[in-house]
Scaffold this active site. Structure first.
Site, PDB file in Angstrom:
ATOM      1  N   HIS A 139      -4.404  53.732 -49.094  1.00 20.35           N
ATOM      2  CA  HIS A 139      -2.988  53.586 -48.766  1.00 20.35           C
ATOM      3  C   HIS A 139      -2.452  54.740 -47.930  1.00 20.35           C
ATOM      4  O   HIS A 139      -1.306  54.691 -47.473  1.00 20.35           O
ATOM      5  CB  HIS A 139      -2.164  53.463 -50.045  1.00 20.35           C
ATOM      6  CG  HIS A 139      -2.187  54.692 -50.905  1.00 20.35           C
ATOM      7  ND1 HIS A 139      -3.097  54.856 -51.934  1.00 20.35           N
ATOM      8  CD2 HIS A 139      -1.440  55.818 -50.889  1.00 20.35           C
ATOM      9  CE1 HIS A 139      -2.892  56.030 -52.510  1.00 20.35           C
ATOM     10  NE2 HIS A 139      -1.895  56.632 -51.893  1.00 20.35           N
ATOM     11  N   ASP A 161      -8.640  50.927 -54.032  1.00 20.03           N
ATOM     12  CA  ASP A 161      -7.710  51.625 -53.140  1.00 20.03           C
ATOM     13  C   ASP A 161      -8.377  52.869 -52.564  1.00 20.03           C
ATOM     14  O   ASP A 161      -7.833  53.975 -52.633  1.00 20.03           O
ATOM     15  CB  ASP A 161      -6.423  51.983 -53.889  1.00 20.03           C
ATOM     16  CG  ASP A 161      -5.335  52.471 -52.941  1.00 20.03           C
ATOM     17  OD1 ASP A 161      -5.481  52.254 -51.725  1.00 20.03           O
ATOM     18  OD2 ASP A 161      -4.367  53.085 -53.412  1.00 20.03           O
ATOM     19  N   SER A 213      -1.629  62.465 -52.624  1.00 16.42           N
ATOM     20  CA  SER A 213      -2.652  61.432 -52.764  1.00 16.42           C
ATOM     21  C   SER A 213      -3.934  61.882 -52.076  1.00 16.42           C
ATOM     22  O   SER A 213      -3.928  62.310 -50.920  1.00 16.42           O
ATOM     23  CB  SER A 213      -2.162  60.120 -52.158  1.00 16.42           C
ATOM     24  OG  SER A 213      -3.096  59.097 -52.372  1.00 16.42           O
TER      25      SER A 213
END
Length: 824
Positions: A139, A161, A213
């Site tokens: 993402h 992901d 992230s």
């Protein structure tokens, strides 16, 4: 296995020391002590040298605290005399807290093994070198800030992901090891400690943020345990969403409510060939309240951009300060719109008109029977664009007017119940009907309505036609329009309204035409010898002209209105449009339905008798549980007795919204499987007649054949035994042979001779012969007594092959065919 790194190399920094044998213990002899006085003298000389060679530091004069306090007291009255107050001193900026041991350890490792992911110069996340792979959250948008890593071809996994690729050979020494061993305790990451307990990674709330992230979590040996994807705020702590490894299995741990921690990329909008963040529009135009027409033009130019709704929200909220969210914010978009007049086929008097409450669309996708109606008026908004639940606004000629919401009504064959209203939309529960009417009463007590042909038959939820929701019952899945005025994914198009002609604005005054604007913007055009046209906001007089030579229309480009097919478009503006969200989304929910009273059940031979007591129309259905279900159903409205035949495969009966009832026939027969032979034959004959007849016939044939063979062999043996004695005259047969072969040992006298002999010699024996008929009579009576048993045993030979009509009985026990039950 592509997302599991392998440790094909070793990093020098965190390798344990190689094993070496322990050194042998050697006895070290004590050194000879030096002379004590010589050592003391050397120490004294070195100390004196240090004192003489070192420069004496300059001591700062000590401040006198008492004098300082006295000066402050003297300055205090002087300051009081001054009228101007001094501004408060700014607090000194707090020094940045030094990173702790865990942070320093992670930063040291991260210097080599993680790389920034950038998008348009901004860091949106990180990529990590783990084992032999480069791992980056899927993402996170952007490219890795490394020329070699940016060229790699990544494999994407939407399940985890994650994106991964093989590390270039010359960078393998910079990668970190990984491990699947995760004992509960504390681990390290960029912002401090991470607690692992119960299969979850948590940190103190505030330690992580968007942009983290892709950061790794390390154990105390510097090995990567997991990669951070996001987090979920749980109050004092934040649960991390991570990707980790469990013995060669990739696992994604996602707590409820987790959000991705990639840095949000601002969406750009366009104004006069200049791009700007959609959430921060430029100052001109920056607010709808200051520049309404220009602001709507800017929104129309960016209507197809992803950040349109951010721009819409920012343009309608002019205050730069952060505002508290409330339900009124959902009505904020309606201040840029207005109600309108549209064509209605039936305005209540049997003729069509341009109605202020025209029906645009009627939706009935909800399975609970709720209707979602779109009308031309707006509910919950006043004429001053403020939010007011008690009002609605409609278009009265060219000017919006207010009316009370209490006067709003919806009906089909009977009045409907309005369950929700907002803007152009109404939620209502209506009875069955062929037309739908929406209307209201204005402040002058005049009723306005619009009727459309619409067939409405509310669907039945479940299997009972009830009128109101019960307090207790059964929950079934259904769909409804959620009564929420928050923005949804649905949207409607709006556009600039066209100019509205109005002849009442023109009046004739002694050869001149006067245009009265009534505080409106009017566009006029007159053909009085020459072209005379323009746009005015004040009254104007056209000399030497007539009313028939002029045309006037009210124009208003400060508001949008719904892009209705019942209203003409503004030809000058073309296809320019805007969009707004609409309330009341369709959602899947559960509906409470009643449960019918359990029927009274009576069991019979191969049948079930059910006495039903419906409180309202209730559906009864039943089917066979064999290959052919033979499904039957009927609506029961009154008390009724139903007789249902139970087939061999079983019967399933469903009454209302109750759970299905299941019945099976219980097979039974006369006789017993463990009794006398005739009882065994009778028992199996009633259950399996054909097979029983075949088995008994074959067994009887074999038995008779064996008996016949035995009798024949005995007769042959007897004949062979007695033949020699028959051929010999006057031969005497031995007693044992005569007993076995049933022959006389010698030739006997006739009965007459024997009787004469007994009369002369043994008269008692002679009279005993008279008892022979009595014995025969006794034997005959006993045979007649046992004759019924023999006849019952052989009765199966005269029976048909079908089963006995009394051989099946019905039993049920908790709808379980394997559970035993008593035969009825």
């Amino acid at each position: 296995m592509e997302f599991i790194p392998t440790q094909t190399f070793y990093n020098r920094r965190y390798q344990p020391r190689p094993w070496t044998p322990r050194p042998t213990i050697q006895v070290i002899r004590p050194r000879p002590r030096p002379q004590r006085q010589a050592g003391q003298l050397a120490q004294l000389i070195s100390a004196v040298n240090k004192l003489t060679m070192r420069a004496v530091p300059q001591q700062k004069p000590r401040k006198n605290r008492k004098n300082k306090k006295q000066k402050q007291k003297q300055q205090a009255p002087q300051n009081n005399t001054n009228q101007k107050k001094q501004p408060p001193k700014k607090k000194p900026a707090q020094k940045k807290k030094k990173p702790g041991r865990r942070e320093r350890m992670c930063m040291k490792i991260e210097n080599d093994c993680i790389f920034e992911v950038k998008h348009e110069g901004k860091v949106t996340g990180y990529a990590c070198l783990v084992g032999d792979k480069v791992m980056k959250p899927a993402h996170v948008k952007g490219t890795i800030d490394n020329a070699d890593l940016a060229k790699l071809a990544f494999k994407r996994s939407s399940k985890y992901d994650l994106e991964c690729a093989q590390i270039p050979v010359h960078m393998k020494s910079d990668a970190s090891k990984f491990t699947h061993e995760k004992p509960e305790g504390y681990y390290n990451w960029h912002h401090g400690a991470v607690q692992y307990s119960g299969g979850r990674f948590t940190i103190p709330t505030g330690a992580g943020k968007p942009g983290d992230s892709g950061r790794p979590i390390f154990d105390n040996k510097g090995r990567v345990v997991a990669i951070v994807l996001g987090g979920a705020n749980e109050g004092a702590r934040t649960a991390l969403s991570v990707v980790t490894w469990n013995k060669d299995i990739v696992t994604k741990i996602t707590p409820e409510g987790a959000e991705e921690w990639s840095l949000a990329i601002p969406v750009m909008c366009l104004l006069a060939n200049t791009t700007f963040p959609c959430s921060q529009p430029p100052c001109i135009p920056c607010c709808y309240e200051k520049e309404p027409e220009e602001t709507l033009r800017m929104l129309e130019d960016n209507v197809m951009r992803p950040g349109y709704y951010q721009l819409l929200q920012a343009s309608l909220t002019c205050s730069p300060h952060r505002q508290r969210r409330s339900t009124k914010d959902n009505f904020n978009v309606y201040k840029a719109t207005r109600p309108y007049l549209a064509h209605c086929p039936d305005c209540g008097e049997g003729h069509s008109c341009h109605s202020p409450v025209a029906l645009e669309r009627i939706r009935n996708e909800a399975t609970d029977g709720t209707l979602k109606i779109q009308v031309s008026l707006q509910i919950g908004i006043g004429t001053d664009d403020s939010h007011d639940w008690t009002k609605l606004r409609y278009m009265d000629n060219h000017i919006p007017a207010d009316a009370g919401r209490a006067g709003l009504f919806v009906r089909t064959s009977a009045p409907c119940t309005i369950t929700g209203t907002m803007g152009h939309f109404i939620l209502a529960r209506c009875p069955k009907g062929e037309t739908l009417t929406v209307g209201f009463t204005d402040s002058r007590k005049i009723s306005h309505s619009c009727t459309h042909p619409f067939h409405h038959d509310p669907p039945v939820i479940g299997r009972e036609k009830f009128h109101s929701r019960p307090q207790h019952g059964k929950e079934l899945p259904c769909s409804t329009y959620v009564q929420s005025n928050a923005a949804t994914a649905e949207e409607i198009e709006v556009h600039m309204p066209p100019d509205t002609p109005d002849r009442t604005l023109l009046s004739q005054q002694s050869g001149n035409v006067k245009i009265t604007v009534n505080s409106q913007t009017v566009r006029y055009k007159c053909n009085c010898g020459g072209s005379n046209e323009g746009l005015i906001t004040t009254d104007k007089v056209i000399n030497n002209c007539k009313v028939d030579q002029c045309h006037a229309a009210v124009t208003n480009h400060k508001k949008w209105q719904y892009n209705s097919p019942l209203v003409p478009r503004n030809a000058e503006l073309g296809d320019r449009k805007g969009k707004i969200h609409i309330p009341f989304p369709l959602a899947n929910v559960t509906c409470m339905v009643p449960k019918a009273r359990n029927p009274t059940v009576t069991y019979g031979k191969n049948q079930v008798i059910m006495l039903l007591y419906p409180d309202h129309p209730t559906l009864l259905s039943y089917r066979s549980m064999g290959e052919e279900p033979n499904y039957q159903e009927e609506w029961v409205t009154h008390k009724k007795e139903v007789v249902l035949t139970v087939p061999t495969e079983g019967l399933e009966v469903t009454w209302g919204n109750n759970e299905p009832y299941k019945y099976w026939p219980q097979l039974s027969a006369n006789g017993t499987a463990h009794g006398h032979p005739h009882e065994i034959i009778l028992y199996y004959y009633e259950l399996y007649p054909t097979m029983t007849v075949v088995v008994v016939s074959v067994a009887s044939f074999i038995l008779l054949s064996m008996v016949g063979m035995a009798v024949g062999m005995c007769m042959c043996a007897r004949r062979r035994c007695i033949t020699p004695y028959e051929l010999t005259p006057g031969a005497t047969v031995p007693f044992l042979l005569s007993l076995i072969c049933c022959i006389r040992t010698a030739k006997a006298a006739t009965y007459q001779e024997a009787a004469v002999y007994l009369w002369n010699e043994q008269q008692p024996l002679f009279w005993l012969q008279a008892l022979i008929p009595l014995a025969a009579l006794i034997v005959l009576c006993n045979c007649l007594r046992l004759l019924p048993c023999c006849c019952k045993t052989l009765a199966f030979l005269s029976r048909n092959e079908h089963r006995c009509p009394h051989c099946e009985r019905v039993r049920t026990r908790n709808s379980d065919p394997e559970h035993g039950g008593s035969t009825v």
